[in-house]
Design a protein around this motif. Structure first.
Motif, mmCIF file in Angstrom:
data_model
loop_
_atom_site.group_PDB
_atom_site.id
_atom_site.type_symbol
_atom_site.label_atom_id
_atom_site.label_comp_id
_atom_site.label_asym_id
_atom_site.label_seq_id
_atom_site.Cartn_x
_atom_site.Cartn_y
_atom_site.Cartn_z
ATOM 1 N N VAL A 170 -7.154 11.411 -36.227
ATOM 2 C CA VAL A 170 -7.925 12.592 -35.875
ATOM 3 C C VAL A 170 -9.416 12.290 -36.091
ATOM 4 O O VAL A 170 -9.801 11.762 -37.134
ATOM 5 C CB VAL A 170 -7.492 13.805 -36.730
ATOM 6 C CG1 VAL A 170 -8.359 15.020 -36.427
ATOM 7 C CG2 VAL A 170 -6.014 14.115 -36.502
ATOM 8 N N GLU A 171 -10.225 12.648 -35.125
ATOM 9 C CA GLU A 171 -11.671 12.453 -35.250
ATOM 10 C C GLU A 171 -12.249 13.548 -36.141
ATOM 11 O O GLU A 171 -11.873 14.719 -36.029
ATOM 12 C CB GLU A 171 -12.323 12.499 -33.866
ATOM 13 C CG GLU A 171 -13.625 11.755 -33.759
ATOM 14 C CD GLU A 171 -13.444 10.246 -33.623
ATOM 15 O OE1 GLU A 171 -14.454 9.530 -33.632
ATOM 16 O OE2 GLU A 171 -12.277 9.792 -33.497
ATOM 17 N N THR A 191 -20.396 10.361 -48.308
ATOM 18 C CA THR A 191 -19.852 9.019 -48.504
ATOM 19 C C THR A 191 -19.587 8.741 -49.974
ATOM 20 O O THR A 191 -18.532 8.192 -50.338
ATOM 21 C CB THR A 191 -20.828 7.971 -47.941
ATOM 22 O OG1 THR A 191 -21.073 8.254 -46.556
ATOM 23 C CG2 THR A 191 -20.258 6.571 -48.073
ATOM 24 N N ALA A 192 -20.516 9.154 -50.834
ATOM 25 C CA ALA A 192 -20.408 8.863 -52.265
ATOM 26 C C ALA A 192 -19.205 9.536 -52.912
ATOM 27 O O ALA A 192 -18.626 9.006 -53.868
ATOM 28 C CB ALA A 192 -21.687 9.277 -52.991
ATOM 29 N N VAL A 193 -18.821 10.720 -52.406
ATOM 30 C CA VAL A 193 -17.729 11.451 -53.055
ATOM 31 C C VAL A 193 -16.379 11.218 -52.385
ATOM 32 O O VAL A 193 -15.405 11.899 -52.695
ATOM 33 C CB VAL A 193 -18.038 12.966 -53.149
ATOM 34 C CG1 VAL A 193 -19.292 13.198 -53.968
ATOM 35 C CG2 VAL A 193 -18.159 13.606 -51.767
ATOM 36 N N GLY A 194 -16.314 10.250 -51.454
ATOM 37 C CA GLY A 194 -15.009 9.800 -51.013
ATOM 38 C C GLY A 194 -14.562 10.150 -49.620
ATOM 39 O O GLY A 194 -13.394 9.895 -49.269
ATOM 40 N N TYR A 195 -15.421 10.734 -48.793
ATOM 41 C CA TYR A 195 -15.018 10.986 -47.407
ATOM 42 C C TYR A 195 -15.078 9.658 -46.650
ATOM 43 O O TYR A 195 -16.127 9.021 -46.573
ATOM 44 C CB TYR A 195 -15.927 12.034 -46.760
ATOM 45 C CG TYR A 195 -15.628 13.431 -47.261
ATOM 46 C CD1 TYR A 195 -14.644 14.210 -46.650
ATOM 47 C CD2 TYR A 195 -16.306 13.969 -48.347
ATOM 48 C CE1 TYR A 195 -14.348 15.492 -47.114
ATOM 49 C CE2 TYR A 195 -16.017 15.243 -48.821
ATOM 50 C CZ TYR A 195 -15.041 15.995 -48.202
ATOM 51 O OH TYR A 195 -14.741 17.260 -48.664
ATOM 52 N N THR A 196 -13.947 9.253 -46.102
ATOM 53 C CA THR A 196 -13.881 7.931 -45.473
ATOM 54 C C THR A 196 -14.305 7.940 -44.011
ATOM 55 O O THR A 196 -14.708 6.909 -43.475
ATOM 56 C CB THR A 196 -12.456 7.356 -45.580
ATOM 57 O OG1 THR A 196 -11.522 8.275 -44.975
ATOM 58 C CG2 THR A 196 -12.075 7.138 -47.039
ATOM 59 N N ALA A 197 -14.197 9.077 -43.338
ATOM 60 C CA ALA A 197 -14.676 9.165 -41.962
ATOM 61 C C ALA A 197 -16.197 9.051 -41.972
ATOM 62 O O ALA A 197 -16.872 9.590 -42.854
ATOM 63 C CB ALA A 197 -14.251 10.488 -41.335
ATOM 64 N N ALA A 202 -23.193 10.486 -34.508
ATOM 65 C CA ALA A 202 -22.265 11.010 -33.505
ATOM 66 C C ALA A 202 -21.277 12.018 -34.076
ATOM 67 O O ALA A 202 -20.607 12.729 -33.315
ATOM 68 C CB ALA A 202 -21.504 9.864 -32.846
ATOM 69 N N HIS A 203 -21.166 12.097 -35.405
ATOM 70 C CA HIS A 203 -20.152 12.949 -36.026
ATOM 71 C C HIS A 203 -20.715 13.988 -36.985
ATOM 72 O O HIS A 203 -19.960 14.849 -37.461
ATOM 73 C CB HIS A 203 -19.131 12.085 -36.775
ATOM 74 C CG HIS A 203 -18.334 11.203 -35.876
ATOM 75 N ND1 HIS A 203 -18.757 9.971 -35.450
ATOM 76 C CD2 HIS A 203 -17.109 11.392 -35.289
ATOM 77 C CE1 HIS A 203 -17.853 9.427 -34.657
ATOM 78 N NE2 HIS A 203 -16.843 10.264 -34.542
ATOM 79 N N LEU A 204 -21.988 13.926 -37.285
ATOM 80 C CA LEU A 204 -22.619 14.876 -38.206
ATOM 81 C C LEU A 204 -23.739 15.599 -37.469
ATOM 82 O O LEU A 204 -24.739 14.993 -37.082
ATOM 83 C CB LEU A 204 -23.177 14.148 -39.431
ATOM 84 C CG LEU A 204 -24.024 14.995 -40.402
ATOM 85 C CD1 LEU A 204 -23.199 16.130 -41.006
ATOM 86 C CD2 LEU A 204 -24.613 14.105 -41.503
ATOM 87 N N TYR A 205 -23.544 16.909 -37.281
ATOM 88 C CA TYR A 205 -24.526 17.738 -36.589
ATOM 89 C C TYR A 205 -25.255 18.602 -37.608
ATOM 90 O O TYR A 205 -24.634 19.357 -38.366
ATOM 91 C CB TYR A 205 -23.843 18.631 -35.558
ATOM 92 C CG TYR A 205 -23.224 17.874 -34.406
ATOM 93 C CD1 TYR A 205 -23.923 17.678 -33.218
ATOM 94 C CD2 TYR A 205 -21.933 17.355 -34.505
ATOM 95 C CE1 TYR A 205 -23.360 16.982 -32.152
ATOM 96 C CE2 TYR A 205 -21.354 16.664 -33.445
ATOM 97 C CZ TYR A 205 -22.073 16.482 -32.280
ATOM 98 O OH TYR A 205 -21.505 15.790 -31.234
ATOM 99 N N LEU A 206 -26.587 18.481 -37.631
ATOM 100 C CA LEU A 206 -27.429 19.304 -38.488
ATOM 101 C C LEU A 206 -28.325 20.174 -37.619
ATOM 102 O O LEU A 206 -28.543 19.899 -36.437
ATOM 103 C CB LEU A 206 -28.278 18.442 -39.431
ATOM 104 C CG LEU A 206 -27.511 17.616 -40.465
ATOM 105 C CD1 LEU A 206 -27.259 16.203 -39.966
ATOM 106 C CD2 LEU A 206 -28.255 17.580 -41.800
#
Length: 272
Positions: A170-171, A191-197, A202-206
């Motif tokens: 799943v994306e 990233t530091a707290v363990g999210y591997t995706a 392309a995947h983070l919209y602010l």
């Protein structure tokens, strides 16, 4: 959390919200307005409400830092929501969404690759310590100073659920009301707290009010719902079917463009 919080945001404390409803918006209105409290007895004591919040999160301190407890009622409530979400996602993947996007299903996948969307604050990472540190009085400056020096911990179980979904093919996308200027802080924290995706561009919209994306017709004036639902529509246009949308505010979830939505608990504030 949706969009950058205004400096005079409403504290949507759980007990207060239940008692007052729309009263937060009635300040200064005519006294005939039934939403305006007529007596102090109609208003929960703020100190007691804060204490209730701390008890709900299972407040634990290490030095001056406050942490929620894994055995708190907050964590238990999350676990129930996450178990239901995982079951739903597994069902969606089994019935047509094969993590390769090779076939559609009755929910309308039609060959689109399955995806989930998450808010960041109080959906992916927990702002509890920050909120206590600033007395629930968010300001852009204090929030930036906090992120410059500290990482927020993951919301209990959401890292595990998100990583499991990613492992199924799943994306994973994030849509947050944090400003574009906080991209590096947000990537570092997730990233530091363990999210591997990968929370890449392309995947983070602010929220970008200076140069809003062309796919948002409302541009820099988008409401939270317009911004978030419009971004989900954009993700769909890229060939994805959003099989799960996660947020701690109803404005994270309104506006469609997701098969199912999951409201995570957050009694600390309310954002329209």
């Amino acid at each position: 959390m949706p969009l950058v919080r205004p400096s005079r945001r409403s504290l949507a404390l759980a007990a207060a919200a239940a008692t007052l409803g729309a009263a937060f918006y009635g300040v200064g209105a005519a006294t005939a307005d039934p939403s305006v409290p007529r007596s102090d007895k109609q208003i929960p004591n703020l100190t007691n409400v804060v204490n209730d919040i701390k008890a709900y999160y299972g407040d634990t301190t290490v030095g001056s830092e406050h942490y929620a407890s894994a055995d708190s009622n907050y964590a238990r409530q999350l676990a129930g929501i996450e178990a239901k979400a995982k079951s739903d996602l597994a069902h969606a993947l089994k019935h047509g969404k094969d993590a390769k996007g090779a076939k559609g299903d009755k929910h309308g996948g039609h060959g689109k690759k399955p995806a989930i969307v998450l808010d960041v604050d109080d959906t992916s990472v927990l702002t509890y310590n920050y909120e206590l540190e600033v007395g629930f009085n968010y300001t852009p400056a204090s929030n930036q100073a906090y992120l410059d020096s500290k990482d927020m911990p993951p919301v209990f179980g959401m890292d595990t659920l998100t990583n499991w979904a990613a492992d199924q093919g799943v994306e994973v996308f994030w849509i947050t009301g944090r400003p574009e200027a906080q991209r590096a802080d947000t990537v570092r924290n997730l990233t530091a707290v363990g999210y591997t995706a990968a929370p890449d561009t392309a995947h983070l919209y602010l929220k970008n009010t200076a140069t809003p994306p062309a796919y948002l017709a409302c541009g820099a004036t988008c409401t939270t719902i317009e911004y978030k639902s419009g971004t989900r529509a954009h993700i769909e246009s890229l060939g994805y079917d959003i099989i799960g949308n996660f947020g701690d505010q109803y404005s994270d979830l309104s506006g469609g463009h997701a098969d199912k939505s999951y409201k995570l608990p957050n009694p600390m504030y309310y954002l329209p």
